[in-house]
Structures are given as C-alpha cells and as structure tokens.
Design a protein around this motif. Structure first.
Motif, PDB file in Angstrom:
ATOM      1  N   GLN A 259      18.386  29.706  20.481  1.00  0.00           N
ATOM      2  CA  GLN A 259      18.762  28.439  19.833  1.00  0.00           C
ATOM      3  C   GLN A 259      18.299  28.408  18.386  1.00  0.00           C
ATOM      4  O   GLN A 259      19.035  27.964  17.490  1.00  0.00           O
ATOM      5  CB  GLN A 259      18.166  27.269  20.619  1.00  0.00           C
ATOM      6  N   GLN A 260      17.076  28.885  18.149  1.00  0.00           N
ATOM      7  CA  GLN A 260      16.571  28.912  16.780  1.00  0.00           C
ATOM      8  C   GLN A 260      17.373  29.890  15.928  1.00  0.00           C
ATOM      9  O   GLN A 260      17.704  29.595  14.765  1.00  0.00           O
ATOM     10  CB  GLN A 260      15.102  29.321  16.778  1.00  0.00           C
ATOM     11  N   ALA A 261      17.715  31.047  16.492  1.00  0.00           N
ATOM     12  CA  ALA A 261      18.487  32.027  15.728  1.00  0.00           C
ATOM     13  C   ALA A 261      19.886  31.503  15.397  1.00  0.00           C
ATOM     14  O   ALA A 261      20.397  31.721  14.288  1.00  0.00           O
ATOM     15  CB  ALA A 261      18.588  33.335  16.521  1.00  0.00           C
ATOM     16  N   GLU A 262      20.501  30.803  16.353  1.00  0.00           N
ATOM     17  CA  GLU A 262      21.832  30.241  16.083  1.00  0.00           C
ATOM     18  C   GLU A 262      21.775  29.195  14.972  1.00  0.00           C
ATOM     19  O   GLU A 262      22.675  29.120  14.135  1.00  0.00           O
ATOM     20  CB  GLU A 262      22.396  29.640  17.373  1.00  0.00           C
ATOM     21  N   GLU A 263      20.718  28.387  14.984  1.00  0.00           N
ATOM     22  CA  GLU A 263      20.581  27.383  13.919  1.00  0.00           C
ATOM     23  C   GLU A 263      20.355  28.055  12.567  1.00  0.00           C
ATOM     24  O   GLU A 263      20.933  27.647  11.555  1.00  0.00           O
ATOM     25  CB  GLU A 263      19.433  26.438  14.263  1.00  0.00           C
ATOM     26  N   ASN A 264      19.496  29.087  12.562  1.00  0.00           N
ATOM     27  CA  ASN A 264      19.265  29.807  11.312  1.00  0.00           C
ATOM     28  C   ASN A 264      20.558  30.433  10.786  1.00  0.00           C
ATOM     29  O   ASN A 264      20.833  30.419   9.572  1.00  0.00           O
ATOM     30  CB  ASN A 264      18.207  30.896  11.515  1.00  0.00           C
ATOM     31  N   LEU A 265      21.352  31.003  11.708  1.00  0.00           N
ATOM     32  CA  LEU A 265      22.610  31.620  11.300  1.00  0.00           C
ATOM     33  C   LEU A 265      23.569  30.578  10.729  1.00  0.00           C
ATOM     34  O   LEU A 265      24.264  30.834   9.729  1.00  0.00           O
ATOM     35  CB  LEU A 265      23.239  32.333  12.504  1.00  0.00           C
ATOM     36  N   ARG A 266      23.604  29.419  11.363  1.00  0.00           N
ATOM     37  CA  ARG A 266      24.497  28.364  10.866  1.00  0.00           C
ATOM     38  C   ARG A 266      24.111  27.946   9.441  1.00  0.00           C
ATOM     39  O   ARG A 266      24.968  27.796   8.561  1.00  0.00           O
ATOM     40  CB  ARG A 266      24.434  27.144  11.792  1.00  0.00           C
ATOM     41  N   VAL A 267      22.797  27.796   9.208  1.00  0.00           N
ATOM     42  CA  VAL A 267      22.336  27.387   7.885  1.00  0.00           C
ATOM     43  C   VAL A 267      22.661  28.453   6.836  1.00  0.00           C
ATOM     44  O   VAL A 267      23.157  28.154   5.733  1.00  0.00           O
ATOM     45  CB  VAL A 267      20.818  27.102   7.922  1.00  0.00           C
ATOM     46  N   VAL A 268      22.398  29.719   7.178  1.00  0.00           N
ATOM     47  CA  VAL A 268      22.647  30.799   6.223  1.00  0.00           C
ATOM     48  C   VAL A 268      24.138  30.941   5.930  1.00  0.00           C
ATOM     49  O   VAL A 268      24.544  31.206   4.787  1.00  0.00           O
ATOM     50  CB  VAL A 268      22.052  32.121   6.756  1.00  0.00           C
ATOM     51  N   ARG A 269      24.973  30.794   6.955  1.00  0.00           N
ATOM     52  CA  ARG A 269      26.423  30.875   6.728  1.00  0.00           C
ATOM     53  C   ARG A 269      26.902  29.754   5.805  1.00  0.00           C
ATOM     54  O   ARG A 269      27.741  29.967   4.918  1.00  0.00           O
ATOM     55  CB  ARG A 269      27.157  30.798   8.072  1.00  0.00           C
ATOM     56  N   ASP A 270      26.388  28.537   6.030  1.00  0.00           N
ATOM     57  CA  ASP A 270      26.771  27.422   5.157  1.00  0.00           C
ATOM     58  C   ASP A 270      26.360  27.702   3.714  1.00  0.00           C
ATOM     59  O   ASP A 270      27.132  27.441   2.769  1.00  0.00           O
ATOM     60  CB  ASP A 270      26.134  26.126   5.655  1.00  0.00           C
ATOM     61  N   ARG A 271      25.151  28.258   3.537  1.00  0.00           N
ATOM     62  CA  ARG A 271      24.701  28.571   2.179  1.00  0.00           C
ATOM     63  C   ARG A 271      25.578  29.656   1.544  1.00  0.00           C
ATOM     64  O   ARG A 271      25.884  29.608   0.356  1.00  0.00           O
ATOM     65  CB  ARG A 271      23.243  29.033   2.196  1.00  0.00           C
ATOM     66  N   TYR A 272      26.003  30.624   2.368  1.00  0.00           N
ATOM     67  CA  TYR A 272      26.841  31.689   1.823  1.00  0.00           C
ATOM     68  C   TYR A 272      28.215  31.152   1.437  1.00  0.00           C
ATOM     69  O   TYR A 272      28.767  31.509   0.386  1.00  0.00           O
ATOM     70  CB  TYR A 272      26.970  32.807   2.863  1.00  0.00           C
ATOM     71  N   ARG A 273      28.783  30.294   2.304  1.00  0.00           N
ATOM     72  CA  ARG A 273      30.095  29.729   1.987  1.00  0.00           C
ATOM     73  C   ARG A 273      30.042  28.869   0.728  1.00  0.00           C
ATOM     74  O   ARG A 273      31.039  28.774  -0.010  1.00  0.00           O
ATOM     75  CB  ARG A 273      30.580  28.882   3.167  1.00  0.00           C
ATOM     76  N   ASN A 274      28.917  28.236   0.470  1.00  0.00           N
ATOM     77  CA  ASN A 274      28.750  27.397  -0.717  1.00  0.00           C
ATOM     78  C   ASN A 274      28.292  28.185  -1.932  1.00  0.00           C
ATOM     79  O   ASN A 274      27.993  27.591  -2.987  1.00  0.00           O
ATOM     80  CB  ASN A 274      27.765  26.267  -0.450  1.00  0.00           C
ATOM     81  N   GLY A 275      28.174  29.506  -1.775  1.00  0.00           N
ATOM     82  CA  GLY A 275      27.779  30.327  -2.901  1.00  0.00           C
ATOM     83  C   GLY A 275      26.303  30.289  -3.206  1.00  0.00           C
ATOM     84  O   GLY A 275      25.889  30.718  -4.312  1.00  0.00           O
ATOM     85  N   GLU A 276      25.482  29.806  -2.280  1.00  0.00           N
ATOM     86  CA  GLU A 276      24.037  29.708  -2.514  1.00  0.00           C
ATOM     87  C   GLU A 276      23.257  30.857  -1.872  1.00  0.00           C
ATOM     88  O   GLU A 276      22.070  31.008  -2.138  1.00  0.00           O
ATOM     89  CB  GLU A 276      23.519  28.380  -1.956  1.00  0.00           C
ATOM     90  N   GLY A 277      23.913  31.621  -0.992  1.00  0.00           N
ATOM     91  CA  GLY A 277      23.236  32.732  -0.331  1.00  0.00           C
ATOM     92  C   GLY A 277      23.997  34.026  -0.530  1.00  0.00           C
ATOM     93  O   GLY A 277      25.068  34.065  -1.148  1.00  0.00           O
ATOM     94  N   THR A 278      23.426  35.094   0.015  1.00  0.00           N
ATOM     95  CA  THR A 278      24.039  36.411  -0.105  1.00  0.00           C
ATOM     96  C   THR A 278      24.524  36.908   1.243  1.00  0.00           C
ATOM     97  O   THR A 278      24.075  36.427   2.295  1.00  0.00           O
ATOM     98  CB  THR A 278      23.047  37.429  -0.699  1.00  0.00           C
ATOM     99  N   ASN A 279      25.374  37.907   1.180  1.00  0.00           N
ATOM    100  CA  ASN A 279      25.867  38.512   2.415  1.00  0.00           C
ATOM    101  C   ASN A 279      24.735  39.174   3.194  1.00  0.00           C
ATOM    102  O   ASN A 279      24.751  39.220   4.426  1.00  0.00           O
ATOM    103  CB  ASN A 279      26.950  39.525   2.084  1.00  0.00           C
ATOM    104  N   THR A 280      23.757  39.723   2.497  1.00  0.00           N
ATOM    105  CA  THR A 280      22.614  40.383   3.142  1.00  0.00           C
ATOM    106  C   THR A 280      21.854  39.394   3.999  1.00  0.00           C
ATOM    107  O   THR A 280      21.395  39.728   5.098  1.00  0.00           O
ATOM    108  CB  THR A 280      21.690  41.011   2.102  1.00  0.00           C
TER     109      THR A 280
END
Length: 226
Positions: free
Chosen positions: A203-224
């Motif tokens: 559950q924690q990993a899924e939440e972390n993935l959701r947050v990182v994906r949102d940041r990537y889609r918004n241009g705030e994170g990286t693919n790595t």
C-alpha cells in the motif's frame, strides 16, 4: 508508465532517452514475469509429486491472504506430527524390515535348542506276492546341538544387529519427519505475520508510485524516480 512516457515524447515534453529507459524497464519486468511463471510451474509440479499426483495436475490452494479454515488448520502440532508419521510408508516399511530381521534372529537362535521332528506316511506297494499291500508309518526324531563353536550365537548376533540398525534408521526418519512438520508449522506462522507487513508495504509503495507519477506528469520529477 511506458505509454505515458511515449505520449510525452511524441508531444516533445521529455527526451527520447526517457522513453528508451521506460521501454528497457518494461522489457525487464516482462522477463521477470516469465521467470516467475516458470518458477510457479516448477513449484506446482513439486507439490504434485509430494502429494502423489501427476506432475501436470492442476493445483488449487487457498489464498495466503485469506483465513485458513481447512481440516489441517484445526489440528494441533502434535496431531499433525502423528498424522505425518502414520501416513509415511517409509516408516511402516522399516518397521516390517526390522521385525523380519528380528524373526530371523529368533529362528537362528532356536537352532541351539532341541529340535523335534515328527513325520507320518501311508504306503501302498501293489505287490501280489505280499499278503498285505499297504501299511502306515510314523517317525520321531530329535536333534540337539548344545555346542557349535559359537556359530549360532554369532549368526544370531549379526541378525539382531541388522534389526537394530534398521530400527535406528526408522527412529532417525521419524525425527526427520517431525522436524519437517515443525519447520512447516513455524514457517506458516512466520508467513502469516509477513502477509500483514507485506500488505502495508505494498500500500505504501503504491501511494509512493502514484505521487511520483503525478510529479513526473507535471514535469516536476524524472523518469529515474518513477
């Protein structure tokens, strides 16, 4: 994620390197999935072998994340150990072999005792010269060897040693079976405890993935990071 990266690459939002990295990660995940499927088939074949079924027979097990309520679940550890010992053909086979060797030892030891032999018979001669053509016979015999230079004693001891060795092998196998049951019992309890921990971690990993994906889609994170 690979589809998201490809859409963003087409629109010029991310570099081509991000797309290639996502494709490589997807291919690696598919490879691990194939390895897991192969390992699952091997595990099912090994399970069928242990329970005496065809290796390719379908395997239906209760889900690990559901409460177990089968017949085995209601038994205590001593009951499971006794059930395992009663259903293992190796133990009964060793018991029979030990008894057979002991019986041979007893029979050999009996050779030093007095042996009584009784035999009877009926004979018909079919001879016209004789007035009586048939007769009955009864024979008694006694054999006793009070001294044989220790041959019988040594032979008996050898047979008894063989019986004792098989009995010791049987005892060692019984201990090994009990150890297997105890190991499985504790492994089941440990697995149950890990299920709750793993569920929270997922559950924690899924939440972390959701947050990182949102940041990537918004241009705030990286693919790595994804």
């Amino acid at each position: 994620h690979a589809r998201d990266v490809e859409d963003r690459r087409r629109s010029g939002e991310v570099a081509n390197n991000d797309y290639l990295a996502a494709v490589v990660s997807l291919a690696d995940a598919e490879q691990r999935e194939l390895q897991a499927a192969s390992a699952l088939e091997i595990a099912q074949a090994l399970y069928n072998r242990r329970v005496g079924k065809a290796l390719d027979a379908p395997v239906a097990l209760e889900p690990l994340n559901a409460p177990l309520d089968g017949a085995l679940e209601q038994q205590t550890l001593p009951e499971l150990i006794a059930s395992a010992a009663a259903t293992r053909a190796e133990l009964s086979g060793l018991d029979a072999a030990s008894s057979a060797w002991q019986a041979r030892a007893d029979a050999t030891a009996a050779e030093r005792r007095p042996q009584l032999h009784v035999s009877g018979g009926y004979t018909y001669l079919e001879n016209s010269v004789l007035r009586q053509q048939d007769y009955w016979s009864l024979t008694f015999g006694v054999r006793w060897s009070p001294f044989d230079s220790g041959r019988t004693r040594h032979a008996t001891a050898a047979l008894q040693q063989q019986s004792t060795a098989i009995a010791a092998e049987r005892s060692d196998l019984a201990v090994a079976i009990e150890l297997d049951v105890r190991r499985a019992w504790h492994a089941r309890d440990a697995a149950r405890a890990r299920i709750g921990v793993a569920t929270s971690a997922v559950q924690q990993a899924e939440e972390n993935l959701r947050v990182v994906r949102d940041r990537y889609r918004n241009g705030e994170g990286t693919n790595t990071e994804v």
